[in-house]
Structure formats: C-alpha cells, structure tokens
Design a protein around this motif. Structure first.
Motif, mmCIF file in Angstrom:
data_model
loop_
_atom_site.group_PDB
_atom_site.id
_atom_site.type_symbol
_atom_site.label_atom_id
_atom_site.label_comp_id
_atom_site.label_asym_id
_atom_site.label_seq_id
_atom_site.Cartn_x
_atom_site.Cartn_y
_atom_site.Cartn_z
ATOM 1 N N PHE A 152 37.374 -59.608 -0.701
ATOM 2 C CA PHE A 152 37.148 -59.299 0.709
ATOM 3 C C PHE A 152 38.274 -58.362 1.137
ATOM 4 C CE2 PHE A 152 35.390 -63.639 0.217
ATOM 5 C CZ PHE A 152 34.093 -63.406 0.658
ATOM 6 N N THR A 153 38.011 -57.437 2.005
ATOM 7 C CA THR A 153 39.050 -56.470 2.388
ATOM 8 C C THR A 153 39.426 -56.551 3.867
ATOM 9 O OG1 THR A 153 37.399 -54.738 2.721
ATOM 10 C CG2 THR A 153 38.437 -54.868 0.532
ATOM 11 N N ASP A 154 39.115 -57.645 4.521
ATOM 12 C CA ASP A 154 39.479 -57.832 5.921
ATOM 13 C C ASP A 154 40.990 -57.680 6.113
ATOM 14 O OD1 ASP A 154 37.148 -59.437 5.009
ATOM 15 O OD2 ASP A 154 36.879 -59.793 7.149
ATOM 16 N N CYS A 155 41.757 -58.113 5.131
ATOM 17 C CA CYS A 155 43.217 -58.046 5.171
ATOM 18 C C CYS A 155 43.725 -56.610 5.230
ATOM 19 C CB CYS A 155 43.802 -58.752 3.954
ATOM 20 S SG CYS A 155 43.124 -58.162 2.376
ATOM 21 N N VAL A 156 43.043 -55.729 4.567
ATOM 22 C CA VAL A 156 43.440 -54.323 4.495
ATOM 23 C C VAL A 156 43.411 -53.682 5.880
ATOM 24 C CG1 VAL A 156 42.753 -52.069 3.581
ATOM 25 C CG2 VAL A 156 42.664 -54.091 2.113
ATOM 26 N N ASP A 157 42.446 -54.070 6.669
ATOM 27 C CA ASP A 157 42.246 -53.485 7.988
ATOM 28 C C ASP A 157 43.411 -53.750 8.936
ATOM 29 O OD1 ASP A 157 40.603 -51.976 9.750
ATOM 30 O OD2 ASP A 157 39.932 -53.829 10.724
ATOM 31 N N VAL A 206 38.542 -50.773 4.942
ATOM 32 C CA VAL A 206 37.694 -51.915 4.633
ATOM 33 C C VAL A 206 36.485 -51.454 3.827
ATOM 34 C CG1 VAL A 206 36.220 -53.708 5.637
ATOM 35 C CG2 VAL A 206 38.426 -53.170 6.677
ATOM 36 N N LYS A 207 36.175 -52.224 2.803
ATOM 37 C CA LYS A 207 34.992 -51.986 1.978
ATOM 38 C C LYS A 207 34.191 -53.277 1.939
ATOM 39 C CE LYS A 207 37.255 -48.785 -1.224
ATOM 40 N NZ LYS A 207 37.581 -48.554 -2.644
ATOM 41 N N ASP A 208 32.962 -53.186 1.503
ATOM 42 C CA ASP A 208 32.167 -54.388 1.328
ATOM 43 C C ASP A 208 32.795 -55.253 0.240
ATOM 44 O OD1 ASP A 208 30.300 -53.585 3.226
ATOM 45 O OD2 ASP A 208 28.961 -52.702 1.736
ATOM 46 N N ALA A 209 32.696 -56.563 0.420
ATOM 47 C CA ALA A 209 33.143 -57.485 -0.621
ATOM 48 C C ALA A 209 32.244 -57.303 -1.837
ATOM 49 C CB ALA A 209 33.069 -58.917 -0.112
ATOM 50 N N LEU A 210 32.650 -57.876 -2.945
ATOM 51 C CA LEU A 210 31.813 -57.811 -4.134
ATOM 52 C C LEU A 210 30.474 -58.497 -3.849
ATOM 53 C CD1 LEU A 210 34.520 -58.495 -6.858
ATOM 54 C CD2 LEU A 210 33.478 -56.314 -6.235
ATOM 55 N N PRO A 211 29.399 -58.052 -4.499
ATOM 56 C CA PRO A 211 28.050 -58.537 -4.163
ATOM 57 C C PRO A 211 27.878 -60.062 -4.191
ATOM 58 C CG PRO A 211 27.916 -56.697 -5.672
ATOM 59 C CD PRO A 211 29.374 -57.041 -5.538
ATOM 60 N N ASP A 212 28.547 -60.741 -5.107
ATOM 61 C CA ASP A 212 28.395 -62.193 -5.194
ATOM 62 C C ASP A 212 29.663 -62.928 -4.737
ATOM 63 O OD1 ASP A 212 29.805 -61.259 -7.358
ATOM 64 O OD2 ASP A 212 28.707 -62.404 -8.860
ATOM 65 N N ALA A 213 30.396 -62.314 -3.831
ATOM 66 C CA ALA A 213 31.659 -62.878 -3.352
ATOM 67 C C ALA A 213 31.494 -64.283 -2.783
ATOM 68 C CB ALA A 213 32.289 -61.957 -2.314
#
Length: 107
Positions: free
Chosen positions: A14-19, A85-92
C-alpha cells in the motif's frame, strides 16, 4: 530514531504512507516498500497511514521484525524513491495480515 517498514508490507505494498511523507524517504521494490533511515525525519506521519500496520518506530519494532531495520537501510540504497501514491498490489487485501511473508520478498 527512524521508522521501519516490516514484513506485513510484503505482497501488499500500500502506498498511503508515501503520500504523507514530507521528505520522500520511501523506496519501492517489486512487492515491498522501505524507508531510508538517512532521510527519515521521524515525523510520525506515515505510521498511522499504513493500512497494513507495517510501519513501526525503530524502538517499537516487534522482536520478530527487528531484521527489517537493516533490510530497510540496505534496500533503500538499491531501490528507487517513490513519491506518488500507486495502487496496491492486486491481491494486497488477501495478503494483509498473513504471517511468514519474509521469504516472499522480491528484490
């Protein structure tokens, strides 16, 4: 002190942290994020943003996750910085919370 990304990020990313990071200290690998301890300013903004609860203050890392401190420092030198922010991996969502993912880390 710095913050450290631990095992539960593996196969989720998940990339919420990056934001919320004001200094762009996150680095991205194929299925994991790391924090560069040299860049982290200990602002604490990333920790509550992680949906996987995979980010810990260095002095609060669970004992079984301590190896990730050195791993974050090592991989931050090899992987590119991630600033958006990018989408999480498909099966995250399926992988979130599963134990024993360390061997699944892709370099």
């Amino acid at each position: 002190m710095t913050f450290v990304v631990t095992e539960n990020c593996i196969k989720c990313k998940f990339t919420d942290c990056v934001d919320v990071c004001p200094v762009d200290c996150f680095h991205e690998g194929p299925n994991f994020l790391v924090i560069d301890p040299e860049e982290c300013i200990d602002c604490t903004l990333c920790e509550p943003e992680c949906p996987a609860n995979a980010i810990f203050a260095e002095d609060e890392i669970p004992a079984d996750q301590e190896k990730f401190t050195a791993l974050n420092a090592e991989l931050a030198q090899e992987w590119p910085t991630i600033t958006e922010v990018k989408d999480a991996l498909p099966d995250a969502d399926e992988w979130n919370g599963k134990p024993g993912k360390a061997e699944l880390l892709e370099r």
